[in-house]
Scaffold this motif. Structure first.
Motif, PDB file in Angstrom:
ATOM      1  N   ILE A   6      22.573  41.711 -44.829  1.00 28.09           N
ATOM      2  CA  ILE A   6      21.393  42.346 -45.086  1.00 28.09           C
ATOM      3  C   ILE A   6      20.640  41.973 -46.141  1.00 28.09           C
ATOM      4  CG2 ILE A   6      20.238  44.484 -45.105  1.00 28.09           C
ATOM      5  CD1 ILE A   6      22.281  45.755 -42.727  1.00 28.09           C
ATOM      6  N   VAL A   7      21.297  42.075 -47.361  1.00 32.68           N
ATOM      7  CA  VAL A   7      20.469  41.948 -48.625  1.00 32.68           C
ATOM      8  C   VAL A   7      20.293  40.505 -48.709  1.00 32.68           C
ATOM      9  CG1 VAL A   7      21.309  44.151 -49.532  1.00 32.68           C
ATOM     10  CG2 VAL A   7      22.460  41.799 -50.066  1.00 32.68           C
ATOM     11  N   LEU A   8      20.919  39.609 -48.325  1.00 31.80           N
ATOM     12  CA  LEU A   8      20.474  38.299 -48.410  1.00 31.80           C
ATOM     13  C   LEU A   8      19.088  38.036 -47.535  1.00 31.80           C
ATOM     14  CD1 LEU A   8      23.929  36.381 -47.773  1.00 31.80           C
ATOM     15  CD2 LEU A   8      22.599  36.230 -50.038  1.00 31.80           C
ATOM     16  N   ILE A   9      19.079  38.576 -46.362  1.00 33.26           N
ATOM     17  CA  ILE A   9      18.060  38.257 -45.711  1.00 33.26           C
ATOM     18  C   ILE A   9      16.846  39.192 -46.119  1.00 33.26           C
ATOM     19  CG2 ILE A   9      16.801  38.888 -43.277  1.00 33.26           C
ATOM     20  CD1 ILE A   9      19.650  38.451 -42.141  1.00 33.26           C
ATOM     21  N   LEU A  10      17.087  40.272 -46.769  1.00 32.39           N
ATOM     22  CA  LEU A  10      15.815  41.073 -47.508  1.00 32.39           C
ATOM     23  C   LEU A  10      15.472  40.312 -48.599  1.00 32.39           C
ATOM     24  CD1 LEU A  10      14.415  43.882 -47.668  1.00 32.39           C
ATOM     25  CD2 LEU A  10      16.547  44.543 -48.991  1.00 32.39           C
ATOM     26  N   GLY A  11      16.230  39.685 -49.409  1.00 34.63           N
ATOM     27  CA  GLY A  11      15.832  39.116 -50.716  1.00 34.63           C
ATOM     28  C   GLY A  11      15.140  37.861 -50.477  1.00 34.63           C
ATOM     29  N   GLY A  12      15.501  37.066 -49.491  1.00 35.50           N
ATOM     30  CA  GLY A  12      14.792  35.896 -48.957  1.00 35.50           C
ATOM     31  C   GLY A  12      13.314  36.379 -48.396  1.00 35.50           C
ATOM     32  N   ALA A  13      13.154  37.338 -47.756  1.00 35.15           N
ATOM     33  CA  ALA A  13      12.305  37.618 -46.754  1.00 35.15           C
ATOM     34  C   ALA A  13      11.113  38.218 -48.084  1.00 35.15           C
ATOM     35  CB  ALA A  13      12.398  38.912 -45.848  1.00 35.15           C
TER      36      ALA A  13
END
Length: 174
Positions: A105-112
């Protein structure tokens, strides 16, 4: 009671937000370096099949909607912010044993959020990692895109790692 609730619902998974902040910082830092050091659309060979090539993407993944009249900029900003809010809410609900999901989740969040910054400030996303094979060129991308892809891949793997609820215990209730 609150301490028990935090352990069971995983309020402690919010501690993984540091990883999203790190991804945003690395992404924006590398984009700034690429912008400062590279000439737009001029490939700089790094190794066979890999160049650094500064490009601006006004669309989404694979330049989807890049040719639209400009409305897509704010559409993608609103979409990414909405998804980011949903990801933080999801992160807050995770249980203590769901660390893999928290990291995804935080990988996707940071990238977004790294790409949202670009869209708001520049009107496009800065891409610079360019892989190719002979005459076939993969669309250029950045660290934010890499984090999103890894996070999504982790979520897909997670679907195969853990059995669906109700299947593991043999129950067949609907």
């Amino acid at each position: 009671m609150d301490a028990v609730m935090t352990d069971e619902t995983g309020g402690s998974k919010m501690k993984w937000l540091w990883l999203a902040v790190l991804i945003i910082a690395l992404d924006l830092g590398t984009k700034a370096m690429a912008t400062a050091m590279l000439t737009y659309a001029s490939p700089v060979p790094v190794m066979p099949s890999f160049n650094l090539t500064l490009l601006h993407n006004t669309g989404a993944a694979f330049s989807f909607l890049a040719g639209a009249a400009g409305w897509q900029r704010w559409f993608f900003v609103v979409l990414a912010i909405g998804v980011s809010v949903a990801l933080v809410v999801w992160l807050k609900t995770l249980k203590r044993n769901e660390t893999w999901t928290a990291i995804a989740i935080v990988l996707i969040l940071g990238g977004a959020l790294g790409n949202v910054y670009d869209r708001v400030v520049h009107g496009y996303v800065v891409d610079f990692l360019h892989f190719y094979w002979n005459d076939w060129h993969f669309p250029a991308f950045n660290l934010a895109d890499t984090a999103i892809t890894i996070g999504a891949g982790m979520m897909i793997l997670d679907m195969f790692r853990k059995p669906a609820e109700g299947v593991a215990d043999g129950s067949d209730e609907h």
